[in-house]
Scaffold this motif. Structure first.
Motif, PDB file in Angstrom:
ATOM      1  N   THR A  22       0.820  -1.209   0.000  1.00 52.03           N
ATOM      2  CA  THR A  22       0.000   0.000   0.000  1.00 52.03           C
ATOM      3  C   THR A  22       0.854   1.260   0.000  1.00 52.03           C
ATOM      4  O   THR A  22       0.635   2.188  -0.788  1.00 52.03           O
ATOM      5  N   GLY A  40      -2.911  -5.779   0.273  1.00 54.61           N
ATOM      6  CA  GLY A  40      -2.283  -4.512  -0.083  1.00 54.61           C
ATOM      7  C   GLY A  40      -2.760  -3.985  -1.424  1.00 54.61           C
ATOM      8  O   GLY A  40      -3.022  -2.790  -1.582  1.00 54.61           O
ATOM      9  N   SER A  41      -2.892  -4.875  -2.422  1.00 57.78           N
ATOM     10  CA  SER A  41      -3.379  -4.440  -3.731  1.00 57.78           C
ATOM     11  C   SER A  41      -4.816  -3.951  -3.645  1.00 57.78           C
ATOM     12  O   SER A  41      -5.181  -2.927  -4.259  1.00 57.78           O
ATOM     13  N   ASP A  44      -7.271   4.555  -4.466  1.00 62.49           N
ATOM     14  CA  ASP A  44      -7.280   5.241  -5.754  1.00 62.49           C
ATOM     15  C   ASP A  44      -8.692   5.641  -6.159  1.00 62.49           C
ATOM     16  O   ASP A  44      -8.902   6.682  -6.797  1.00 62.49           O
ATOM     17  N   ASN A  77       4.017   1.592  -0.883  1.00 64.79           N
ATOM     18  CA  ASN A  77       4.755   1.695  -2.141  1.00 64.79           C
ATOM     19  C   ASN A  77       3.863   2.227  -3.262  1.00 64.79           C
ATOM     20  O   ASN A  77       4.315   3.023  -4.098  1.00 64.79           O
ATOM     21  N   ALA A  78       2.603   1.797  -3.295  1.00 63.38           N
ATOM     22  CA  ALA A  78       1.684   2.288  -4.317  1.00 63.38           C
ATOM     23  C   ALA A  78       1.403   3.778  -4.139  1.00 63.38           C
ATOM     24  O   ALA A  78       1.334   4.536  -5.114  1.00 63.38           O
ATOM     25  N   VAL A  79       1.237   4.209  -2.887  1.00 63.52           N
ATOM     26  CA  VAL A  79       1.001   5.633  -2.620  1.00 63.52           C
ATOM     27  C   VAL A  79       2.222   6.468  -3.010  1.00 63.52           C
ATOM     28  O   VAL A  79       2.106   7.517  -3.660  1.00 63.52           O
ATOM     29  N   VAL A  81      -2.684   7.115  -6.382  1.00 63.65           N
ATOM     30  CA  VAL A  81      -2.136   5.797  -6.068  1.00 63.65           C
ATOM     31  C   VAL A  81      -1.812   5.092  -7.373  1.00 63.65           C
ATOM     32  O   VAL A  81      -2.618   5.105  -8.319  1.00 63.65           O
ATOM     33  N   LEU A 110      -0.296   1.409  -8.577  1.00 60.75           N
ATOM     34  CA  LEU A 110       0.147   0.051  -8.257  1.00 60.75           C
ATOM     35  C   LEU A 110       1.008  -0.455  -9.407  1.00 60.75           C
ATOM     36  O   LEU A 110       0.509  -0.683 -10.518  1.00 60.75           O
ATOM     37  N   ALA A 157      -4.790  -0.503  -2.031  1.00 59.42           N
ATOM     38  CA  ALA A 157      -4.290   0.516  -2.958  1.00 59.42           C
ATOM     39  C   ALA A 157      -5.359   0.888  -3.992  1.00 59.42           C
ATOM     40  O   ALA A 157      -5.573   2.072  -4.284  1.00 59.42           O
TER      41      ALA A 157
END
Length: 629
Positions: free
Chosen positions: A236, A561-562, A569, A238-240, A587, A589, A565
């Motif tokens: 999460t 987490g996906s 978004d 890392n996506a942000v 966001v 991914l 994310a």
């Protein structure tokens, strides 16, 4: 009773303190020295593995200075870690054990040599070694050395290169342990490769389910949940961070040029010839002159310092980039929405035409400007759309004249989405800006827009070769905003490392689970060994159990987490633009980030299994059977 209790407690505390002191001593190299003293250090294997690792690092270093791997830090670090894994495999195969201290010595020596290399102390030796094998004594990209003589790596790693060298050494050592453990796990009694896992897989599944359970044991479930939460947090965040970086990059590219050509001094008169020379390159779409400097803006009782940019977007790409940010102040909505309908785009083209059309001499009309949305609001939406721009005294004195002042009419409002631009930037016609700054026939530079801004480095290098390094200087958008993007990238790396600690903490659950299994299965381990089971088989059984926990936790964490994310978004969360530079949370991914998180989690889970598995494999069966009796 009190004396007896204190007499029992003191030896216990003393033993724990000795264990802690012994562990600290092992970490700082005491274990390495002890293994050498006990003649347990495999010098020949260490020489082969460490020498190969040093040769691999030297090759990577030469490739970096020759221009390879520069544009891909992921491949750079991947090559270093791959070399470390091969080194660990060599140590594990040669020493018939994990090869901890052999890898430790190799990584310590490599880190010390890297520190000397990056500080420039080994530059003469490096040139001599390159000359010895017939390579050029200087790197093919000498600009990386800079005035201080720092090599290409200091450019890649940045000012915190010494911290990154330490982190790289630790990562290489841990990666070498993974390679060494795989060599031990796959080692056959005769020295070949043993790929048989059927017996160990069956025993690991029984331990995973627990006694009398058809599903998963409670202890294993807790360990899986811990790993899953850590992995979900990593994915999460890392996506942000990836979305934030992409948003900043898009906003910078929408407002700034891809490549900027400037000239030393104040005599950039030949910009038309330079633009013609730049447009020869097939990837360059447009070359636009500009004037850029600070001015004082006043509108009624409001006043502030802003950045004035004189533009003349003759190229279609530059015109489209500026036109898509426009909105008319006469019909300005509260949110300044940028609708991309044909009617809205046609209205923006009309505003852009009004901006670039200078008033006729003697008409009394004012030249037009564009102001940022945040600036327009801060000025209270000035009445009649009239503002006054004044050249600061210091700038005017440096040019040899008095401060100049000129009034402008607000023709439109633009919104690039980045707070710093929307609150400080003002666009004006090029001729009006030249008149205000007393720069007749001169410009501050040329803005170039290229087809693919993500791969602008080869274009920049080609333009430098065509124009020369003096009196012109050519910089792309990455170099012009290097400080901003370096800070954001460092923030992402630090967040990744901090959140990796969550996975590390969760991996202690895996280690604790395996330690409990070792204690519970002491008798079973002794029986298996007395029946002919090898130490490698016992180690495989516990490693497989840890792999099952790590793989299940990683898979669940990736899904959680996906999902988090994608949900963030869709929510379109607004954030403070004056703090975070952008006004909405974006966001993104990325498959590469998800794969990196998965690899990191599986690697940490594997490392957590090694010590309990080694303890189980090292237990003598006779002592265990006597204890059971």
């Amino acid at each position: 009773m009190k004396k007896q209790g204190s007499a029992t407690l003191l030896p216990f505390l003393s033993r724990q303190l000795r264990h802690v002191a012994s562990g600290l001593l092992q970490l700082v190299g005491g274990g390495l020295l002890l293994s050498m003293r006990r003649r347990q250090f495999a010098w020949r294997t260490a020489a082969v593995g460490g020498g190969g690792f040093a040769a691999a690092l030297w090759t990577i270093d030469a490739a970096v200075c020759a221009g390879a791997l520069v544009d891909s830090p992921a491949r750079l670090w991947g090559a270093v870690l791959a070399a470390a894994r091969v080194m660990g495999w060599v140590h594990g195969r040669g020493a018939a054990r994990l090869g901890v201290w052999e890898s430790d010595l190799a990584c310590a020596l490599a880190a010390a040599a890297a520190a000397l290399r990056f500080s420039g102390a080994l530059a003469p030796l490096w040139r001599w070694s390159r000359h010895l094998v017939g390579l050029p004594s200087q790197p093919l990209r000498p600009a990386f050395w800079g005035a201080a003589g720092h090599p290409a790596w200091s450019f890649l790693l940045g000012p915190l290169w010494d911290r990154l060298v330490v982190l790289g050494a630790i990562g290489a050592w841990l990666t070498a342990l993974i390679g060494g453990s795989l060599a031990v796990l796959l080692r056959a009694p005769g020295g070949g490769i043993d790929g048989g896992w059927r017996l160990e897989w069956g025993l690991a599944r029984r331990a995973w389910r627990g006694e009398g359970s058809h599903g998963i044991s409670v202890v294993s479930a807790v360990a899986v949940l811990g790993v899953a939460l850590g992995v979900a947090s990593l994915v999460t965040v890392n996506a942000v961070m990836a979305g934030y970086l992409a948003d900043i990059r898009d906003k910078v590219l929408a407002t700034h040029a891809h490549v900027v050509v400037q000239k030393y001094g104040l005599d950039f008169f030949d910009y038309d010839a330079v633009a013609t020379s730049a447009l020869v390159h097939p990837a360059v779409q447009s070359a636009t002159p500009f004037v850029f400097n600070e001015v004082m803006l006043s509108a009624g009782a409001q006043g502030r310092g802003v950045l004035l940019k004189g533009v003349e977007p003759r190229g279609a790409a530059a015109r489209a980039a500026l036109g898509q940010q426009l909105c008319d102040p006469a019909a300005l909505p509260q949110a300044c929405a940028l609708a991309n309908t044909p009617a809205a785009l046609a209205g923006r083209e009309e505003v852009l035409d009004r901006l670039l059309r200078l008033p006729a001499a003697g008409s009394g009309a004012l030249p037009k400007v564009l102001v940022g949305w945040e600036l327009y609001q801060q000025l209270g939406r000035p009445k009649d759309g009239v503002i006054t721009l004044t050249v600061p005294v210091g700038l005017a004195s440096a040019r040899g004249g008095l401060p100049s002042r000129q009034s402008f009419a607000v023709a439109g409002v633009f919104r690039g989405g980045m707070y710093e631009f929307d609150a400080r930037l003002v666009y004006a016609p090029l001729a009006a800006a030249q008149q205000l700054f007393d720069m007749p026939g001169r410009v501050s530079g040329l803005e170039l827009r290229v087809r693919d801004a993500a791969h602008v480095e080869p274009i920049t290098a080609a333009l430098r070769a065509r124009l020369g390094r003096y009196p012109y200087r050519v910089n792309d958008w990455r170099e012009l905003n290097a400080g901003l993007f370096a800070a954001l990238a460092l923030q992402k790396v630090v967040m990744f490392l901090v959140l990796c600690c969550m996975v590390v903490v969760a991996s202690f659950n895996i280690a604790a689970t395996l330690f409990m299994a070792v204690v519970e299965k002491t008798h079973a381990i002794a029986v298996l060994k007395s029946m002919g089971a090898r130490d490698g088989s016992i180690m495989k059984m516990f490693v497989l159990q840890g792999w099952m926990v790590g793989a299940a936790g990683t898979a669940i964490g990736l899904l959680l987490g996906s999902g988090a994310a994608l949900l963030l978004d869709r929510l379109h969360i607004d954030i403070a633009a004056d703090v975070y530079m952008v006004d909405a949370l974006r966001v993104r991914l990325q498959a590469a980030d998800v794969a990196l998180v998965a690899l990191a989690s599986l690697a940490i889970s594997h490392l957590a299994t090694l010590f309990p598995a080694l303890q189980a494999a090292a237990r003598p069966p006779a002592a265990a059977l006597r204890l059971e009796v």
